[in-house]
Write a protein that holds these residues in place. Structure first.
Motif, mmCIF file in Angstrom:
data_model
loop_
_atom_site.group_PDB
_atom_site.id
_atom_site.type_symbol
_atom_site.label_atom_id
_atom_site.label_comp_id
_atom_site.label_asym_id
_atom_site.label_seq_id
_atom_site.Cartn_x
_atom_site.Cartn_y
_atom_site.Cartn_z
ATOM 1 N N CYS A 13 0.771 -1.346 -0.011
ATOM 2 C CA CYS A 13 -0.027 -0.017 0.108
ATOM 3 C C CYS A 13 0.828 1.071 0.072
ATOM 4 C CB CYS A 13 -0.819 -0.089 1.262
ATOM 5 S SG CYS A 13 -1.743 1.485 1.381
ATOM 6 N N LYS A 15 0.235 4.074 1.005
ATOM 7 C CA LYS A 15 -0.069 4.848 2.193
ATOM 8 C C LYS A 15 0.773 4.360 3.497
ATOM 9 C CE LYS A 15 -3.842 7.982 2.778
ATOM 10 N NZ LYS A 15 -5.105 8.053 3.113
ATOM 11 N N CYS A 72 -4.749 0.619 6.867
ATOM 12 C CA CYS A 72 -5.146 1.918 6.788
ATOM 13 C C CYS A 72 -6.334 2.260 6.063
ATOM 14 C CB CYS A 72 -4.029 2.673 6.174
ATOM 15 S SG CYS A 72 -3.881 2.460 4.240
ATOM 16 N N GLU A 74 -7.287 2.487 3.036
ATOM 17 C CA GLU A 74 -7.019 3.168 1.754
ATOM 18 C C GLU A 74 -7.854 2.216 0.618
ATOM 19 O OE1 GLU A 74 -6.018 6.080 -1.127
ATOM 20 O OE2 GLU A 74 -6.247 5.886 1.054
ATOM 21 N N LYS A 101 -1.616 3.401 -6.531
ATOM 22 C CA LYS A 101 -1.760 2.983 -5.060
ATOM 23 C C LYS A 101 -0.964 1.963 -4.431
ATOM 24 C CE LYS A 101 -5.940 5.400 -4.608
ATOM 25 N NZ LYS A 101 -6.957 5.150 -3.901
#
Length: 107
Positions: A13, A15, A72, A74, A101
């Protein structure tokens, strides 16, 4: 001289860096998402699947569910639950992750 140990090539991920897929599980790199390129994976890890819904995509009507990072939350892409066109059945059960992403790990 120390030997270089190379692990599996992974995707995480973007993020939170939670590992979500293995490079070896890529079925196709020729997918298109709303925001650019995407990869079709045979399976992914550390994801949560949202509710199923019918969507009209470039290749016709499909039942899909958004997939989220388990750490998270996302949105990373979607999972094909059902394909209505015979030529699209190969996508059933597979996951699309949007390229922007996910980040490469161990490359």
């Amino acid at each position: 001289m120390a030997e270089l140990v190379v692990g599996p090539r992974l995707y995480s991920c973007y993020k939170c860096r939670n590992v979500v897929a293995h490079h070896d599980d890529i079925v196709s790199k020729a997918f298109q998402a709303k925001n650019g390129r995407a990869f079709l994976f045979s399976h992914a890890t550390n994801i949560v699947t949202g509710p199923k819904e019918d969507r009209h995509l470039l290749t016709g009507l499909h039942t899909v569910a958004d997939v989220f990072c388990s750490d998270c939350s996302e949105v990373l892409g979607w999972k094909y639950e059902r394909a209505y066109e015979g030529s699209q059945k190969y996508k059933e059960g597979k996951i699309v992750l949007e390229k922007f992403k996910i980040v490469k790990e161990n490359w």
